[in-house]
Design an enzyme around this catalytic site. Structure first.
Site, PDB file in Angstrom:
ATOM      1  N   HIS A   1      -0.790   1.344  -2.700  1.00  0.00           N
ATOM      2  CA  HIS A   1       0.515   1.603  -2.078  1.00  0.00           C
ATOM      3  C   HIS A   1       1.475   0.510  -2.553  1.00  0.00           C
ATOM      4  O   HIS A   1       1.088  -0.359  -3.347  1.00  0.00           O
ATOM      5  CB  HIS A   1       0.394   1.657  -0.551  1.00  0.00           C
ATOM      6  CG  HIS A   1      -0.339   0.478   0.032  1.00  0.00           C
ATOM      7  ND1 HIS A   1       0.165  -0.809   0.001  1.00  0.00           N
ATOM      8  CD2 HIS A   1      -1.554   0.386   0.625  1.00  0.00           C
ATOM      9  CE1 HIS A   1      -0.687  -1.630   0.571  1.00  0.00           C
ATOM     10  NE2 HIS A   1      -1.754  -0.934   0.954  1.00  0.00           N
TER      11      HIS A   1
ATOM     12  N   HIS B   1       0.335  -3.137  -2.803  1.00  0.00           N
ATOM     13  CA  HIS B   1      -0.463  -3.536  -3.970  1.00  0.00           C
ATOM     14  C   HIS B   1       0.443  -3.773  -5.182  1.00  0.00           C
ATOM     15  O   HIS B   1       0.228  -4.694  -5.962  1.00  0.00           O
ATOM     16  CB  HIS B   1      -1.472  -2.440  -4.342  1.00  0.00           C
ATOM     17  CG  HIS B   1      -2.535  -2.207  -3.314  1.00  0.00           C
ATOM     18  ND1 HIS B   1      -2.632  -1.043  -2.590  1.00  0.00           N
ATOM     19  CD2 HIS B   1      -3.571  -2.987  -2.900  1.00  0.00           C
ATOM     20  CE1 HIS B   1      -3.672  -1.108  -1.778  1.00  0.00           C
ATOM     21  NE2 HIS B   1      -4.259  -2.270  -1.939  1.00  0.00           N
TER      22      HIS B   1
ATOM     23  N   VAL C   1       3.872  -6.551   3.231  1.00  0.00           N
ATOM     24  CA  VAL C   1       4.867  -5.552   2.804  1.00  0.00           C
ATOM     25  C   VAL C   1       4.845  -4.437   3.849  1.00  0.00           C
ATOM     26  O   VAL C   1       3.778  -3.956   4.237  1.00  0.00           O
ATOM     27  CB  VAL C   1       4.514  -4.997   1.408  1.00  0.00           C
ATOM     28  CG1 VAL C   1       5.551  -3.982   0.957  1.00  0.00           C
ATOM     29  CG2 VAL C   1       4.414  -6.140   0.398  1.00  0.00           C
TER      30      VAL C   1
END
Ligand code: PAF
Length: 290
Positions: A34, A37, A176
């Site tokens: 996602h 990464h 994130v």
């Protein structure tokens, strides 16, 4: 971009790269990539010349009743995504390639796993440190990067690297998040529509707790209860833990010391999906009038 499937191929490759004087960066993952990464790749790029991503769903870090079997395996789309952000090689071995049948060795960091996720996932961090040390030995990176969502994992790996004098620089990347604040995780894909809406409460509750602390609340059980009520009101979320711990030792705090920092870490189950999140808060120093 090239896929490397065996340890022998990986050894040949990294020897060539190292001999040419180039720096290797490793982004260890279990796939189902996602944006989080991809940000790890972005972050490591400035530090190295060659980026290797590992994609390996590591059986050693899953408990017997956990989601090893159903963990999303999406190699084709992972390869496309990794290529789009400039990954040079993907190391994606089979389980039989990584672990000989009668493997007897584990890499175990003591104490740090005895908190937070380690309590409800016995053996999990031994599985993580074992596979990460294997990846370090196989891919010999100069730099490796881990996300802060798995803050306990990042702290344990840093300790392992220090204790074993492993010659790799460990970077970490802040969490994130999706636009509504949910921390990105490959496991978010398990969430039902309703649970996905509820899961946003994790980050909201951390911010709520932060607000309590920065406005002077020092009562730990009051803060923990406030997080609990925030998350569980009106749904079937099940709290695994809500802990306020030391940012280095991960030990449960007994008081909030002004001027120090506290790590608020939570793990919550929505249906069968267990999600984690965390936030570090600096405790302000208040002027005390006599
Ligand atoms: O964070 C993960 O995805 C995994 O725990 C890791 C570091 C790739 C080890 O399997």
């Amino acid at each position: 971009m090239e896929l490397i499937r065996t340890i022998a191929e990986a050894h040949d490759l990294v020897e060539k790269i190292r001999l040419s004087g180039r720096l290797i960066g490793l982004v260890p993952t279990m796939g189902a990539l996602h944006r989080g990464h991809l940000m790890l790749v972005d972050e490591i790029r400035d530090h190295v010349d060659v980026i290797i991503m590992s994609i390996f769903v590591n059986p050693l870090q899953f408990g017997p009743n956990e989601d090893f079997e159903r963990y999303p395996r999406t190699l084709d789309s992972d390869v496309e995504l990794a290529e789009s952000v400039g990954v040079d090689y993907i190391f994606c071995p089979d389980v039989s390639e990584m672990y000989a049948r009668n493997m007897k060795t584990r890499v175990v960091v003591s104490d740090l796993p005895d908190h937070l996720c380690g309590l409800s996932r016995p053996g999990h961090f031994d599985g993580v440190t074992t596979v990460v040390s294997k990846l370090f030995n196989i891919l010999k990176p100069h730099v490796a990067i881990f996300g802060q969502k798995d803050v306990q994992q990042a702290i344990i790996i840093q300790k392992m690297v220090k204790d074993l004098s492993i010659d790799v620089k460990v970077l970490t990347l802040p969490i994130v998040r999706e636009v509504d604040g949910l921390a990105m995780s490959s496991r978010n894909s398990y969430l039902s529509e309703t649970d996905r809406l509820e899961a946003v409460k994790l980050f909201q509750s951390l911010n709520f707790a932060k607000q309590m602390i920065v406005t002077g609340e020092h009562d730990l059980s009051l803060i923990i209860n406030a997080i609990k009520n925030f998350i569980t009101t009106g749904n079937s979320a099940e709290i695994d833990y809500i802990s306020l711990v030391d940012t280095e030792t991960l030990e449960e705090l007994t008081e909030l010391k002004e001027g120090s920092s506290v790590l608020i870490a939570i793990a919550v189950k929505f249906g069968k999906t267990r999600l984690i999140d965390n936030l570090t808060v600096k405790i302000p120093v208040f002027e005390h009038v006599e």
